[in-house]
Design a protein around this motif. Sequence first.
Motif, PDB file in Angstrom:
ATOM      1  N   GLN A 101       0.830  -1.197   0.000  1.00 25.59           N
ATOM      2  CA  GLN A 101       0.000   0.000   0.000  1.00 25.59           C
ATOM      3  C   GLN A 101       0.866   1.249   0.000  1.00 25.59           C
ATOM      4  N   VAL A 102       0.315   2.322  -0.582  1.00 21.09           N
ATOM      5  CA  VAL A 102       0.981   3.620  -0.593  1.00 21.09           C
ATOM      6  C   VAL A 102      -0.036   4.689  -0.225  1.00 21.09           C
ATOM      7  N   ASP A 103       0.463   5.877   0.056  1.00 21.08           N
ATOM      8  CA  ASP A 103      -0.384   7.021   0.367  1.00 21.08           C
ATOM      9  C   ASP A 103      -1.267   7.325  -0.844  1.00 21.08           C
ATOM     10  N   TYR A 125     -10.003   7.548   0.772  1.00 18.35           N
ATOM     11  CA  TYR A 125      -8.998   6.524   1.060  1.00 18.35           C
ATOM     12  C   TYR A 125      -7.713   7.217   1.487  1.00 18.35           C
ATOM     13  N   THR A 126      -7.105   6.715   2.556  1.00 16.30           N
ATOM     14  CA  THR A 126      -5.806   7.255   2.952  1.00 16.30           C
ATOM     15  C   THR A 126      -4.682   6.457   2.310  1.00 16.30           C
ATOM     16  N   ARG A 127      -4.944   5.181   2.007  1.00 18.54           N
ATOM     17  CA  ARG A 127      -3.936   4.329   1.378  1.00 18.54           C
ATOM     18  C   ARG A 127      -4.617   3.528   0.276  1.00 18.54           C
ATOM     19  N   ASP A 173      -2.214   2.507  -7.705  1.00 16.76           N
ATOM     20  CA  ASP A 173      -1.475   3.755  -7.826  1.00 16.76           C
ATOM     21  C   ASP A 173      -0.707   3.803  -9.150  1.00 16.76           C
TER      22      ASP A 173
END
Length: 174
Positions: free
Chosen positions: A75-77, A117-119, A125
């Motif tokens: 996961q990413v920002d 969504y935060t991540r 992405d």
Amino acid sequence: MDAGPVARYAAALRERGMAAQDIADASGVSVTLIRRLLKPPPLHPPRVSQVTAGAVLGVSLPPKERSAPLAGRGQVDAAPASGLLTELAERGWPARRLGRGLCVNPRTVASIRDGKYTRISISVDQRIRALHAALLPLDPVAAGVRPGDAARVRTWAQRRREPTPAPRPELLAA
């Protein structure tokens, strides 16, 4: 009909990267029933109709992921992707069209774009970045987006970007 084979196939679809909503969209079966089929055997329904079984079993199994690179896992920002999706909205690209290009539900696109969504997953992405690069130079209407849809999205994005005016001091003193 026994739900076991259908539940196992739904689980195989899930293992290949399809979400419950994606399976529901592809099969025409309610997402609630798909989620129930994805539960462990004692918890999923014991039987399903022949129509439901045929619809779920008729969904094409996506190709296996490439085994070599593990890029895309994790996961990413979500904030950078949110900015890219907002920029596309400002140019007139609706969430429905972006969802098709990203192979995700339009509601997922809107949620990422709106900062809910935060991540997000690395693979989503990466797809957002690639789609942004591909669509940024294009005119949405020339690419097949209806002019009314493009105008609606542009107006929405402009209203979202405009800050709300600060209250006037003379109104606060009253």
